[in-house]
Every structure is written in C-alpha cells, then in structure tokens.
Design an enzyme around this catalytic site. Structure first.
Site, short mmCIF file in Angstrom:
data_model
loop_
_atom_site.label_atom_id
_atom_site.label_comp_id
_atom_site.label_asym_id
_atom_site.label_seq_id
_atom_site.Cartn_x
_atom_site.Cartn_y
_atom_site.Cartn_z
N ASP A 62 -7.50 3.42 6.08
CA ASP A 62 -6.85 2.13 5.93
C ASP A 62 -6.82 1.47 7.31
O ASP A 62 -6.87 2.15 8.34
CB ASP A 62 -5.43 2.34 5.40
CG ASP A 62 -4.70 1.03 5.16
OD1 ASP A 62 -5.32 0.12 4.63
OD2 ASP A 62 -3.52 0.94 5.51
N ASP B 29 -1.05 4.30 4.60
CA ASP B 29 0.40 4.31 4.80
C ASP B 29 1.16 3.53 3.73
O ASP B 29 2.38 3.59 3.69
CB ASP B 29 0.76 3.76 6.18
CG ASP B 29 0.30 2.31 6.36
OD1 ASP B 29 -0.38 1.79 5.46
OD2 ASP B 29 0.63 1.71 7.40
N ASP C 47 -2.17 2.69 -1.14
CA ASP C 47 -3.07 3.78 -0.78
C ASP C 47 -2.83 5.05 -1.59
O ASP C 47 -3.66 5.96 -1.57
CB ASP C 47 -2.92 4.13 0.71
CG ASP C 47 -3.23 2.95 1.62
OD1 ASP C 47 -4.23 2.27 1.36
OD2 ASP C 47 -2.46 2.71 2.56
#
Length: 927
Positions: free
Chosen positions: A336, A666, A670
C-alpha cells in the site's frame, strides 16, 4: 405508514440519484426523518446496523485438527499396536511425542483470528439522528435505511449515507479507499459507474468527519454497507497454507507412504522366510517408528519461534508462526502507498514565488527543516517578502492546529492545512507568532464550489506589509489560499522579492503550477490584499464583498512524502529477486510520483516481474478480460485508484501466476488482501486494528524497510529448517533400512525399538535443534527467491541424504557383525551399533551447518549451541551405555575403548565422504 422499502434497495446506485429521489425511494422525510413506527418495522426487516459475527471452529474440532497429519496417524497406530504387544515403554514414548506436538499446535491456533471482530468494532458508536421531527442520539446499531443522520467534525460515520445537506464537509476516507487527504463532499448527482473513492455525495460507514457538518439519509446498514462488503471479502478470503506448511504436508504424505510400504515389505519378507509372525510384526513396527522423524514437528516449531524472536528484535511482530518462513519464499511484495511507503503526513516540498522556487527539507509534521533557494543556500522567511507573505497566508488562513504529544508531532484538522502550518514553523513562523502578527477577524470557509478559503485579519506587520498600494499603512489584510486557477481569478498583481507589486504574469504562474503538479505534488496558491484604515467593515466580510485586486504571493506544493528508508528497501528487495508493486486507492498521478521517487518505475523490464513505468488504474483493471488480467498484473509496477475488491483480485491473480505474495497495508480497505496473501503485513503505529488483526505480521515501526530485515530472517529460518531435515532424515532412513536388512538376512536386529526411540528423541533435541540457532549465511539476500514449485529437498540434498543413510547402514551393520564375531554379547553389539548412529549424526551435524560450504569455512565454534548440544548428547550416550538402570530399560551394555575407536573411525570416514560430495558438487556448480 407501512414500510415497503425492500432490502434490494441497498444495491441501488444512490450516488446517481438526486437527493429528493433518494428520499422518495426510501420513504423518509428530509427534515423530520423517520417515525418511530417506521424505525421499529425496518429494524425488524433489515436487522441491526452491525456486521455479522463469524462462527469459529469449536474447541473439540480445534483439538482434533492437531492430529490431522499422515505421520501422526502412523505414530498413533504404532503406539496402539506396541501397547497391544505389551511394549508399554515404547507406546508411552510414542504417545508422549504425539501429545506434545498436539499441544504446541493447539496453542498456535488459539491465537484467534480477530479480523472480523475488528471490523465489527469499527461501527460501534453513537449517532445523531432526526426521528419524529426531533434530534436524538441513538446507538449506531439501531440505525435503519431511511434514517436522517446528522454529522459534525470528529464524528465517525455510522452507516452508508447519501448526503442531502452539507456545509464545508470533509471526510477522511483513507482507511476505506486509500485516499491520502480528506475528501470534500457535495450534493452533486454523479454518474453510476464511478469508483467509491470518487463518490463525493456519499459518506461511508467507518470513515471520519474532519471538518464541516452535514446531513444524510441512511441508504445501507450492517452487512449491506461498503464496510460490510469488506467484511464479506475478509471472511471469504482463504487463509492460505504457507510454502513451508504446503511442502511439509506433501513431504509428510510421501514419507508416510514410503514408511508404510517399507514396513509392509519388511513384514512380508519375514513371513516368506518363515520367521515368527509376532517378532516380524514387531520389527515392522520398529521400522515404521524409526523411519518417522518424530522430532520434526518440534524442530519446526522451535525454529520458527526463534525466527519470531529475531524478527521482534528487528521490529517485526509475527502473529502466525509459519509466516516467519513465508517471507523467505516471497517473490512479490504488494505494498500500500499511504502510510506504508509514505509517511501519511502531508509535507510542503516547494514554495514558489516570482523570485523562483524554494525547496523545503524535512518530512512529516515535525517542524524541523529549512528552506533553500535554487543554489542550495538556506534562506530565512525575512529574506524575501513574497516568500514571507506566502508562508504567513498559509499559516494564518488556516483552521488546523499543530501539536506535540509524547515527542510526536500531530495535526488536528485538515492535513493540507497542517502541511502549511509546518512549513511556516520551519521558517520561524509558529502559530502563536502568526496569530500575534495577524489576529483573525472574519472567515470565508473553504467550499468545493468556491475552491478557496479567505480570512480577514487586523494587520500588525507595519514593517513588512506592502503598504504602498494605497500609499499608507494597512489597517486590515485579506488572506486567500486555494486552487491555483481560482486564486488567480481573484488577483490582478503579484508580489516581487522586495515586496513591491507588479502585474500578474498568469502564464508564468500556471507554467510553474503545472511543473509542480507534474511531479505529483498538490499545488495551492496564496494571495493577500492590504486595506487602508476605514476602507472595509469587518462585519460585512463575505464572498460578495471580497475585495478585488488580490496580490498573488506564491504557490505551495506538497505531497505525502516517501519514508526515508523506502528507496533503499525497495532496491534491496529487488537485489534479492523480489518484485515490489504499489497498490493504492490514491490518484494515479500521486501514486506515479511516489513510485518514481522510491525507484519502483526504474525496475528492469524483465527479471523481477515488472515493466518499467507501467501504471494501471482501477478503471484499466476493470476493462481487462479474465485472460488478460493475470499477465497485466504480473507486469505492472503501480496500481492506482484500486478498490478493496480489486486489491484482493490482484493478490489472487499473482498467486495464480505462481507467486508467493506478501501484502502490506494499514487500512480497512487492505484487510481482505492482507488475509488472502501468503503473508499479510500491517503497520503497527498507523494501521487500523482491522488491518493488524487480518495480518500475519505487524511492523511496530511502520517502516517498509523492516520488511527487508524480515525477509532476511525468513530466508534464514527456511535455511535452518532445510538443514535440520537434511540432518535428521538419514538417521530415520538408516534405522529403517538396517532393520529391513536384518529381516531379509534372517539375522538378529542390530538395534532395538527402544534404542531407536532413544536415538530419535535425544538427538533431535540435543543435536538437531541446535541448527535452529545457526546464524544466517553470508550472501543470503543476494539469492533469488526459492521457486514456489521447488520441492522441500532438492535432488542434490536427497542424494546426500541417501548417501549418509547408506553410510549409517553400512557402518552400523559392519560394527554389529564385527562385535559379534569377536566375542561381544548381543547387547554389547547392539550398543555399539546404536552409538554408530549417534556419533555419525554428531559429526554430520557440523557438516549440515552449511549445505554448500565446508564446516571449516564457516567456523567450528561460530555456533556455540552446537558445541553445547554435542556435549549434552555425549553425556547421554555415556549414561545409556554404562548406567545399569538404563542398560536394563534400553537393552544396552557397557562397551570397551576398542569399540569406541571403531565408532569414531566410522564417523570420521563418513564426514570425509560428505565433505568430498560437497566439494564435488560445488565444483560442478562453478563449471
């Protein structure tokens, strides 16, 4: 009124409907909300606004699962049969091994997977609603479709809402969409095919209101919300077996079949030779027990646990033990962007004025850094008037606050405004000083329609203000910041370096703004307008009375900067043969800029799975056919504007291409991909609880570079496990073969079942487990990742295992026959044969400390645990050989020094043969 709203209405594209159409569809009132009767009926129909609880396996099933392994089945059968034959010592030892392994496995599994519960906790809050025409506060799980919900800054959005009224409303959706800055909301009707991240007229469950206020109609609750969809994806995502557990499972099946076949062959040969059926059957059971590496499960667990401890010291906390090894086999890291590769803290990188650009050092919200001109010379705010006023405008025309908590700087309010506070503080203009210089009198708040914010201040900056517009000092000053084009529309002049005014060069300003935006920076313009005394009434300050002829002071360009170690970590991963891919919900331009800064777009076209510069958006992915999707995913380096479902699909596509995928993240968005990946890696400081609970590993420092360290440790763990298996199998195979040889020869067994159990259990603990402490070998991070299809043991290692097995069989059989031929008793001969296995294992242990290099090259004493283990094993062997009590239990007898010398000679000869094999194979590899 009877409720006729159907559950299917939750699937309607409410963002594509006008507000009054949503009100009609959901049969509610835009001012008075639902009636109490409607709420009761809909609560019965739709259920509470909560995510469904997951059903975990029961206690009994979890216990039984620990015995679901082919090798365990063989051990259980062997234990039952030996008990039936009256061999209670053997049976107790076998059952003890099985129970210990089951306890270890149960403890591991008891570390509950709490991802779904974390998601459910996100929507447990209270909400302000209007019902029966009255405002009231209710538990969020009591909301139903059609409820009128009121929102203010600081509120958590309790359900999916179609916004119908708002005032400067901004919502932080980063946890849901990956958007790095709060999203400005409006009531505009949007096209139906538009991503969640771009639905400006919606507010989604679990997101946070940062500024402004608003009201919205609940269009989905509970499992029907976007958060509920993520909950479903998390629940549906398969928790994959790690490469290690997959290989061990396959290895166990093959080994089980081989052991059973060998035991059956032994029993069959004995019967053909008219040997006693009970004795032959006992020998077959002894062969089966001897061939099973009982110490393997314990060795795997302890080796992984040591890896966990090592990783914890390097700020990586492992939640599932097998995940330690998975990192060592990782071929692709899907990262990410926001908060993982970047700081998740907007930072001004460049301040542009008519005198040129000024670069800003430092990152994040810490007010530590300096401003430099284009020659690299540090400058102060007072050096240049346009620079000074750009910083003053950014800091004074601002509603955010910069605070320090526990030595950590934080922003209260909009991150963009926070970045402008920080850059001013770096130049010595902290909030208190700015407030003192320019006390605020009135405000025109930012809105998505006007695209600027304006404030009126009393001007106390007589020494610095450009007061020559009217020819005398200013009493008030108007400050404006906002979108570049919009601010330029308000300006007629721009400030020069010395504070004088000159005509606005709109083309030059737009060119500078475009250059900055091309670097992936978000650009805002700043302007001011001094007013002479008595020229303006502060009480009448508004958009309609905003003075004309604003003075442009400059541009401020910002971004969420990459983490300091991200570039080197990405480079190290690539050196290790691991492709790194960025998957984010943020805009393509922003993602591309960050990817370029950390080297993701510099990856070679072939060799690690990425094409140079290839960037795909969620829209691009949606347009790909099922056949095109996996290859495109494998080649691309950056994925932008990606939905949670697409993140999950990306991971699945990479796994379908044979990759072992590590996914970092985070946010709530996700979680499904974290759970699906071979190893999910969450951020410990900035990560949501949902992400942490869905992950296998948590980085306590939120540093992507920690993954590099974890990969190194993971590779070391796999190496040590491979070394243990390469070390232990020759003994198990050799024990089985020596019993088979005795049966086929019609001779007495050279070693007894109890002696086999002694060898297997004591050597596994005292010798084999010492390999778990083996330091990582040099060059471990320059290797390519292990091929996921490569077997646990390579052909070369299998040949070495068979070589050592043959040496053990030949050496123990020869010494057994030698001792008998020279007058030794059967017990003495068996004791000598048993010690051949143990001493050869001890010598072979030093060789297994490196599977490719000589024991002398890595240093005999570089692993002190091995020396300690050999010492403990030696004491044990002396005890079983010479203590009368142990002689009675294990059927051993004292042997003389001559026998020990012959045992040592066999061990030395075996070591020389293995060393020669290593040398020969290394020579072949070099040629």
């Amino acid at each position: 009124m009877t409720t006729s709203v159907s559950a299917s209405s939750s699937a309607t594209a409410h963002h594509s409907l006008a507000g009054h159409e949503v009100v009609l569809l959901l049969e509610t009132d835009p001012h008075d909300g639902l009636t109490s009767q409607q709420v009761t009926e809909r609560l019965t129909r739709f259920g509470p606004n909560a995510l469904p609880a997951s059903k975990g396996a029961g206690l009994l099933l979890r216990i039984l699962r620990q015995f679901h392994n082919p090798l365990i089945y063989v051990l259980l059968a062997a234990g039952a049969i030996t008990a039936g034959l009256g061999e209670y010592v053997d049976s107790a030892v076998i059952f003890g091994v099985v129970v210990i392994n089951a306890i270890v496995g149960f403890i591991q599994e008891s570390k509950a997977e709490a991802a779904l519960e974390g998601l459910r906790s996100m929507v447990r809050t209270r909400a302000r609603v209007v019902r029966d025409g009255h405002e009231q506060t209710v538990p969020s799980d009591g909301l139903v479709p059609g409820d009128l919900v009121l929102l203010d800054a600081g509120d958590k959005v309790p359900a999916d809402l179609r916004l119908i009224r708002l005032a400067e409303l901004r919502v932080n959706e980063s946890a849901l969409t990956g958007e790095s800055v709060p999203v400005a909301k409006d009531e505009v009707v949007l096209p139906e095919p538009i991503p969640v991240a771009d639905r400006r007229n919606m507010a989604y469950s679990g997101t946070l209101v940062t500024t402004g206020s608003g009201a919205g109609i609940v269009i989905a609750s509970g499992a029907e919300t976007e958060l509920g969809e993520i909950h479903r994806l998390v629940g549906a995502a398969e928790t994959l077996a790690t490469p290690l557990t997959q290989k061990l499972a396959g290895f166990s099946k093959i080994l089980t079949i081989a052991i059973l076949a060998l035991a059956a062959a032994t029993f069959g040969v004995g019967l053909l030779r008219d040997q006693d059926p009970v004795e032959t059957f006992t020998a077959a059971i002894a062969l089966a027990v001897g061939a099973i590496p009982e110490g393997l499960p314990a060795a795997v667990t302890i080796t992984l646990a040591i890896g966990v401890a090592r990783m914890a010291r390097r700020r990586a906390v492992i939640r599932r033990l097998p995940a330690v090894e998975t990192l060592g086999s990782t071929t692709v890291i899907c990262s990410d962007k926001t908060g993982t590769l970047t700081e998740n803290q907007m930072t001004v990188r460049t301040v542009w004025t008519s005198a040129g650009p000024y670069e800003v050092t430092g990152s994040g919200y810490s007010p530590e850094g300096t401003l430099h001109d284009n020659t690299g010379t540090p400058v102060s705010a007072g050096t240049e008037q346009a620079l000074l006023w750009s910083l003053l405008v950014g800091a004074a025309c601002n509603d955010a606050a910069l605070t320090e908590q526990d030595t950590r700087w934080m922003i209260v309010g909009d991150p963009t405004e926070g970045a402008m506070l920080v850059v001013a503080a770096k130049a010595g203009l902290n909030s208190d000083r700015v407030t003192g210089l320019l006390p605020r009198l009135a405000t025109i708040p930012f809105s998505s329609e006007r695209r600027y914010m304006a404030t009126l201040h009393r001007d106390t900056t007589a020494d610095t203000a450009p007061d020559n517009i009217a020819g005398h000092p200013a009493a008030h000053v108007v400050l404006v910041k906002g979108a570049v084009e919009r601010v330029l529309d308000l300006c007629s002049a721009q400030m020069s370096a010395d504070g004088t005014l000159r005509p606005l060069d709109r083309i030059a300003v737009l060119r500078a703004a475009d250059d900055l935006a091309g670097q992936g920076l978000r650009v805002l313009a700043t302007a001011m307008r001094p007013l002479k005394p008595g020229a303006f009434d502060p009480d009448g300050f508004g958009e309609d009375t905003l003075p004309a002829g604003m003075v442009l002071t400059g541009l401020q360009a910002m971004l969420d900067p990459p983490r300091a170690a991200a570039t080197s970590a990405v480079s190290a991963c690539r050196t290790a043969g691991i492709a790194v891919k960025m998957i984010t919900g943020d805009h393509a331009a922003t993602a591309t800029a960050i990817a370029g800064r950390i080297g993701l777009l510099d990856q070679p076209q072939h060799g690690n799975g990425c094409d140079r510069g290839m960037v795909l958006t969620g829209t691009d992915l949606a347009a790909l056919t099922a056949e095109e999707f996996p290859e495109a995913v494998d080649r691309a380096a950056v994925f932008a504007r990606v939905s949670p479902e697409q993140k999950l699909r990306l991971v699945e596509a990479l796994q379908a291409r044979g990759h072992v995928v590590a996914m970092t993240g985070d946010g709530v968005n996700d979680a499904p991909a974290l759970r699906q990946a071979g190893i999910g890696v969450a951020m410990g400081e900035s990560g949501t609880e949902v992400a942490k609970d869905a992950a296998d590993m948590v980085l306590t420092d939120d540093d992507f570079a920690t993954i590099e360290a974890a990969v190194e440790e993971g590779r070391g763990v796999f190496d040590n496990l491979t070394k243990f298996i390469t070390w232990t199998l020759p003994t198990n195979i050799g024990e089985g073969l020596v019993i088979l040889a005795a049966i086929m020869a019609g001779a007495a067994l050279p070693i007894l079942p109890t002696q086999i159990l002694w060898i297997n259990m004591t050597t596994a603990v005292a010798l084999g487990l010492m390999l778990a402490f083996e330091p990582k070998e040099a060059g471990i991070m320059t290797r390519r990742p292990r091929d996921p299809d490569q077997p646990l043991l390579t052909r070369a290692l299998m040949l070495r295992i068979m070589l050592v097995s043959g040496l053990l069989v030949a050496g123990s059989w020869w010494l057994f026959e030698w001792e008998l031929a020279h007058g030794a008793s059967l017990a003495e001969a068996r004791t000598a044969a048993m010690n051949v296995f143990v001493v050869v294992e001890a010598f072979y242990l030093f060789s297994c400390r490196s599977l490719t290099r000589s024991a002398w090259r890595i240093g005999i004493f570089s692993n002190r645990w091995v020396i300690a283990g050999v010492t403990v094993q030696a004491i044990g062997q002396l005890a079983i050989t010479y203590l009368p009590a142990m002689n009675t239990v294990f059927g051993t007898a004292p042997i003389g020094w001559g026998a020990w010398l012959r045992i040592l000679a066999i061990a030395v000869a075996a070591s020389l043969v293995v060393a020669a094999d290593k040398w020969w194979r290394s020579t072949l590899d070099q040629t």
